[in-house]
Design an enzyme around this catalytic site. Structure first.
Site, short mmCIF file in Angstrom:
data_model
loop_
_atom_site.label_atom_id
_atom_site.label_comp_id
_atom_site.label_asym_id
_atom_site.label_seq_id
_atom_site.Cartn_x
_atom_site.Cartn_y
_atom_site.Cartn_z
N THR A 190 0.82 -1.21 0.00
CA THR A 190 0.00 0.00 0.00
C THR A 190 0.86 1.26 0.00
O THR A 190 0.71 2.13 -0.86
CB THR A 190 -0.90 -0.01 1.26
OG1 THR A 190 -1.56 -1.26 1.31
CG2 THR A 190 -1.92 1.10 1.23
N LYS A 201 7.53 1.55 12.54
CA LYS A 201 7.54 2.03 13.94
C LYS A 201 7.93 0.93 14.93
O LYS A 201 8.60 1.19 15.93
CB LYS A 201 6.17 2.62 14.32
CG LYS A 201 4.99 1.70 14.09
CD LYS A 201 4.16 2.15 12.93
CE LYS A 201 3.24 1.02 12.49
NZ LYS A 201 2.37 1.38 11.40
N GLU A 222 9.52 9.85 9.22
CA GLU A 222 8.27 10.61 9.39
C GLU A 222 7.04 9.73 9.26
O GLU A 222 6.05 9.90 9.99
CB GLU A 222 8.23 11.75 8.37
CG GLU A 222 7.08 12.71 8.51
CD GLU A 222 7.10 13.46 9.83
OE1 GLU A 222 6.28 13.10 10.70
OE2 GLU A 222 7.89 14.39 10.01
N VAL A 229 5.14 7.50 12.32
CA VAL A 229 4.22 7.99 13.36
C VAL A 229 3.10 8.83 12.73
O VAL A 229 3.37 9.82 12.06
CB VAL A 229 4.96 8.84 14.42
CG1 VAL A 229 4.01 9.31 15.51
CG2 VAL A 229 6.13 8.07 15.02
N GLU A 286 -5.54 -4.82 10.54
CA GLU A 286 -4.71 -5.89 10.00
C GLU A 286 -5.49 -7.21 10.08
O GLU A 286 -6.44 -7.31 10.85
CB GLU A 286 -3.43 -6.04 10.85
CG GLU A 286 -2.70 -4.75 11.15
CD GLU A 286 -2.02 -4.17 9.94
OE1 GLU A 286 -1.53 -4.96 9.12
OE2 GLU A 286 -1.99 -2.94 9.80
N ASP A 300 0.58 -0.96 18.58
CA ASP A 300 0.97 -0.04 17.50
C ASP A 300 1.07 1.39 18.04
O ASP A 300 2.03 2.11 17.74
CB ASP A 300 -0.09 -0.14 16.38
CG ASP A 300 0.15 0.85 15.26
OD1 ASP A 300 1.13 0.68 14.52
OD2 ASP A 300 -0.63 1.81 15.14
N LYS A 351 4.47 4.04 18.36
CA LYS A 351 4.51 5.43 17.88
C LYS A 351 4.79 6.39 19.04
O LYS A 351 5.54 7.36 18.90
CB LYS A 351 3.19 5.78 17.18
CG LYS A 351 2.96 4.97 15.91
CD LYS A 351 1.51 5.08 15.44
CE LYS A 351 1.26 4.24 14.19
NZ LYS A 351 -0.17 4.08 13.90
N GLY A 375 -2.98 4.84 5.23
CA GLY A 375 -3.44 4.94 3.85
C GLY A 375 -2.29 5.19 2.89
O GLY A 375 -1.23 5.67 3.30
#
Ligand code: HSE
Length: 456
Positions: free
Chosen positions: A31, A123, A147, A150, A208, A219, A223, A320
């Protein structure tokens, strides 16, 4: 008579369009990789003008060679062997989008060893092995940019590391997992159960296939660990983060919180205190009137409180293809701009100079001070409430608000909801253990932490 200002003449000492472009190797074209390819191509002209050099994806490694070929066309070298990319002499920057710890770590370290800059959205890898990876990069004089790791497309790393660099950061609170925020939004909005919404999220492709990392707060803790390191100049310490997910939240708690003027969000919170640094992810009541309480669906938002600037809020898509690619490409431009700069004078990975990181301890969860929402189910009999308040009073826990719900038709049990003032976690733990044993208690005590998030 006023003097005439001559028209602005841009000085073109070099032409970025005829300079040798920066060559990029992509590890994984899922993705985010696909999005990166598309965004780079679509905005090529402006990106080149910004970076001062062209940025071109020359190689892609993906297990699915056919798929990679379909996305990237014939001008890119496609291979199933990622080692070919990280060792290729012509590749300047490696973009790691494989995810996971083992192979991604090996390839990242190999790319660094081969003198490549690395851009990663991973991450989990950074939160657990960041210290080792940054040290290797430092030694080799290359950059590791992250970048995209997170809050997807939100440039929160840049904001923390550069935009807010004048500030002593006091705390950060963020909605940094889109999947769990989507689930909580739907539970509140439509009164649905956790399981029903999780199935929807999986169908919509947000969660997921194994959504444990999303719904158990892991997750978000990855972050948060990265943000805390940058905010406070401490090493990455994911293993010290307190992590509690949203799987045990009920529709009732969400409704009761609403009645009291609060929303429940899965927050990542890190705060500097006199005793150490709080690092915690858990469901949290926040006043419904706060902007961050109104962040719905898969969106992310982070509030950063700096001593000079006050509270600032960053909002946007946390996942996304193109939103995350926006961050990957921003890193590509950054690395391209700094490519020839002296490694000692680049922006440090964790904002603070690597030899000046602080050893301020991460606080144990037991020592954290916050407010609490407690829901207790008790027999509707005289003395039930008195017994509970006595336990709280004995432990120095002060009640801020309390509601007793009407028992349902024919029932002899009631829900009591209490909001406490600030209390220390270990005292609340002790109180819950004692309350749980009271004779009129039925069911388990539900505890959700509460943060006012005001700018004090
Ligand atoms: N699974 C993540 C989320 C995606 O739901 O926010 C980006 O890290």
């Amino acid at each position: 008579m006023s003097r005439r200002i001559p028209a602005y003449q841009p000085i073109r000492s070099f032409n970025p369009f005829i300079m040798k472009p920066i060559n990029v190797g992509l590890l994984g074209i899922g993705t985010v990789g696909g999005g990166t390819f598309t965004v780079l191509k679509r905005n090529q002209e402006e990106i080149t003008r910004r970076a001062g050099r062209g940025i071109v994806i020359r190689m892609i490694a993906d297990r699915d060679v056919e798929k990679a070929r379909r996305i990237a066309g014939d001008d890119v070298i496609i291979t199933a062997d990622a080692n070919e990319v990280v060792t290729n002499l012509d590749i300047d920057i490696v973009v790691e989008l494989i995810g996971g710890y083992t192979i991604a770590k090996e390839l990242t370290l190999k790319a660094i060893e081969n003198g490549k800059h690395v851009i990663t959205a991973n991450k989990a890898l950074l939160a657990s092995h960041g210290t080792e990876i940054f040290a290797a990069a430092q030694k080799k004089g290359v950059m590791v940019a992250f970048e995209a790791a997170v809050a997807g497309g939100i440039p929160i790393i840049k904001a923390l590391r550069e935009g807010l660099t004048a500030n002593r950061i006091e705390w950060i609170a963020g909605i940094i997992n889109g999947t769990s925020n989507f689930i909580l939004s739907e539970m509140r909005d439509k009164g649905l159960t956790f399981d029903t919404v999780l199935k929807q999220a999986q169908k919509l492709g947000y969660a997921e296939a194994d959504p444990t990392f999303d719904v158990e707060g892991i997750d978000a803790a990855h972050k948060l660990t990265i943000m805390a390191a940058i905010a406070f100049g401490i090493p990455m310490q994911f293993n010290k983060a307190y992590t509690e997910g949203i799987t045990r939240l009920t529709r009732e708690d969400i409704r009761y919180a609403e009645e009291l003027g609060y929303r429940i969000k899965l927050l990542g919170i890190t705060r500097r205190t006199a005793k150490g640094i709080e690092l915690r992810v858990h469901p949290t009541l926040i006043p419904a009137r706060r902007l961050i309480a109104n962040v719905e669906g898969v969106m992310n938002a982070v509030v950063v409180k700096g001593d000079a600037v006050g509270a600032t809020l960053y909002y946007g898509a946390g996942a996304g293809a193109e939103p995350t690619a926006s961050s990957v490409v921003a890193d590509l431009v950054d690395v391209t701009r700094m490519h020839t700069a002296d490694p000692k004078h680049r922006v440090p990975h964790l904002a603070f100079q690597p030899d000046l990181l602080s050893d301020t301890p991460i606080l144990a969860m037991e020592e954290v001070e916050t407010s609490y929402y407690l829901r207790l189910r008790v027999m509707d009999k005289p003395g039930a409430l008195a017994d509970i308040t006595r336990v709280l009073a004995d432990l120095g826990i002060s009640i801020d608000a309390m509601v007793q719900k009407e028992p349902s038709e024919g029932e002899d049990q009631v829900d009591i909801i209490m909001l406490t003032h600030l209390a220390i976690e270990k005292n609340i733990n002790a109180a819950i253990a004692k309350i749980q044993k009271l004779p009129l208690m039925t069911g388990k005590v539900t505890r959700i932490r509460l943060e006012e998030l005001n700018s004090k």
